[in-house]
Write a protein that holds these residues in place. Sequence first.
Motif, mmCIF file in Angstrom:
data_model
loop_
_atom_site.group_PDB
_atom_site.id
_atom_site.type_symbol
_atom_site.label_atom_id
_atom_site.label_comp_id
_atom_site.label_asym_id
_atom_site.label_seq_id
_atom_site.Cartn_x
_atom_site.Cartn_y
_atom_site.Cartn_z
ATOM 1 N N TRP A 1 0.841 -1.199 0.000
ATOM 2 C CA TRP A 1 0.000 0.000 0.000
ATOM 3 C C TRP A 1 0.876 1.250 0.000
ATOM 4 C CZ3 TRP A 1 -3.910 -2.703 -1.180
ATOM 5 C CH2 TRP A 1 -4.212 -3.891 -0.510
ATOM 6 N N ASP A 2 1.935 1.239 0.809
ATOM 7 C CA ASP A 2 2.854 2.386 0.831
ATOM 8 C C ASP A 2 3.508 2.582 -0.531
ATOM 9 O OD1 ASP A 2 3.034 3.498 3.628
ATOM 10 O OD2 ASP A 2 3.396 1.397 4.074
ATOM 11 N N LYS A 3 3.841 1.492 -1.191
ATOM 12 C CA LYS A 3 4.491 1.604 -2.494
ATOM 13 C C LYS A 3 3.520 2.086 -3.558
ATOM 14 C CE LYS A 3 8.152 -1.675 -1.453
ATOM 15 N NZ LYS A 3 8.853 -2.937 -1.777
ATOM 16 N N ILE A 4 2.267 1.662 -3.466
ATOM 17 C CA ILE A 4 1.255 2.112 -4.426
ATOM 18 C C ILE A 4 0.971 3.604 -4.274
ATOM 19 C CG2 ILE A 4 -1.205 1.976 -5.018
ATOM 20 C CD1 ILE A 4 -1.054 -1.029 -4.442
ATOM 21 N N PHE A 5 0.871 4.068 -3.021
ATOM 22 C CA PHE A 5 0.449 5.453 -2.768
ATOM 23 C C PHE A 5 1.614 6.403 -2.481
ATOM 24 C CE2 PHE A 5 -3.273 2.816 -1.632
ATOM 25 C CZ PHE A 5 -4.177 3.339 -2.548
ATOM 26 N N GLY A 6 2.840 5.941 -2.689
ATOM 27 C CA GLY A 6 3.999 6.829 -2.611
ATOM 28 C C GLY A 6 4.422 7.229 -1.218
#
Length: 307
Positions: free
Chosen positions: A224-229
């Motif tokens: 999720w952190d990688k998807i949303f930066g």
Amino acid sequence: MQEDAVGVLNFIYSLAETGELFTVLLFTYLSMIAIERLLYIWLKPKEYNDKDGLYSMGVSTLTSISQSLIFAALFVAIYIFVYENFRLFDMPNLWWAWVVIFLLHDFAYYVDHYISHRVGFFWAFHHVHHSSNEINITTAARGFLLGQLAQPAYFLLPLMGVDLIQLAIVAFFKNLWGIFNHTRLVNKMGVLEQFLCTPSVHRVHHGTQTKYIDKNYGQVLSVWDKIFGTFKTEEEEPKYGLVTPLNTYNPIVAQFAGIKGLALKIKRAEKLSDKIKYLYKPPGWDHISQSEQSRYSETVQQASKPG
């Protein structure tokens, strides 16, 4: 093999239905605290702050008592009401449904955690979790008195047909990982760093350096952190705590420091519109500059001063 798996699931279900799963989690958490403390004696005998550990346990005790007496019951009541009256689906007890439930729960955790850092009202509640200047297993349970009532995204799960027992079982296993990732004794975990919120990944979240602020909100998955930066790898070891350190070992002060800080900000603002903005703007925002970045730069410098 399949019969054994069904038997294990039924046993876990029975623990969840009777509430004993919480007792198992509590016993496991206390055991993890003891094991970590013994490992510090062996590996890093001068690097464990016992006073801060007791302080964190005092904070978590206040949280546990308040939730047991009042707020957990309210959460359960609201959850059941939404599930019984508004659910869109029914989640069966099949393997693929458990995968979906896990992903829904992990995403809800990310959303709530993001909101807790980026919305002033919710940061006032989450503030206590970051108020320790240390990070270890005792830090994991530093929560606010309202508990999950301050985490609105979880109420999307009953809409999706996740019943209360399914929620409890998934939360149990995910919380075990969430406790584990608060230790400093584990360095990098190889390939797991690519997709899990390991201790290294979560230490970044507790850092006060500018590059670490508002990063790594996930509990188990880092996707999720990688998807949303919002993902950041650990470089140098973080400086733990709040951007402006609280510097207290009083668990009652810690519980209400975030609310007190928000109330003071609202009081200082003369315009009603600015008072309201403090409720939904990020915690670094102030009514004088009408911006966030200047406040963060100032407080980061304060946090770097000794004492």
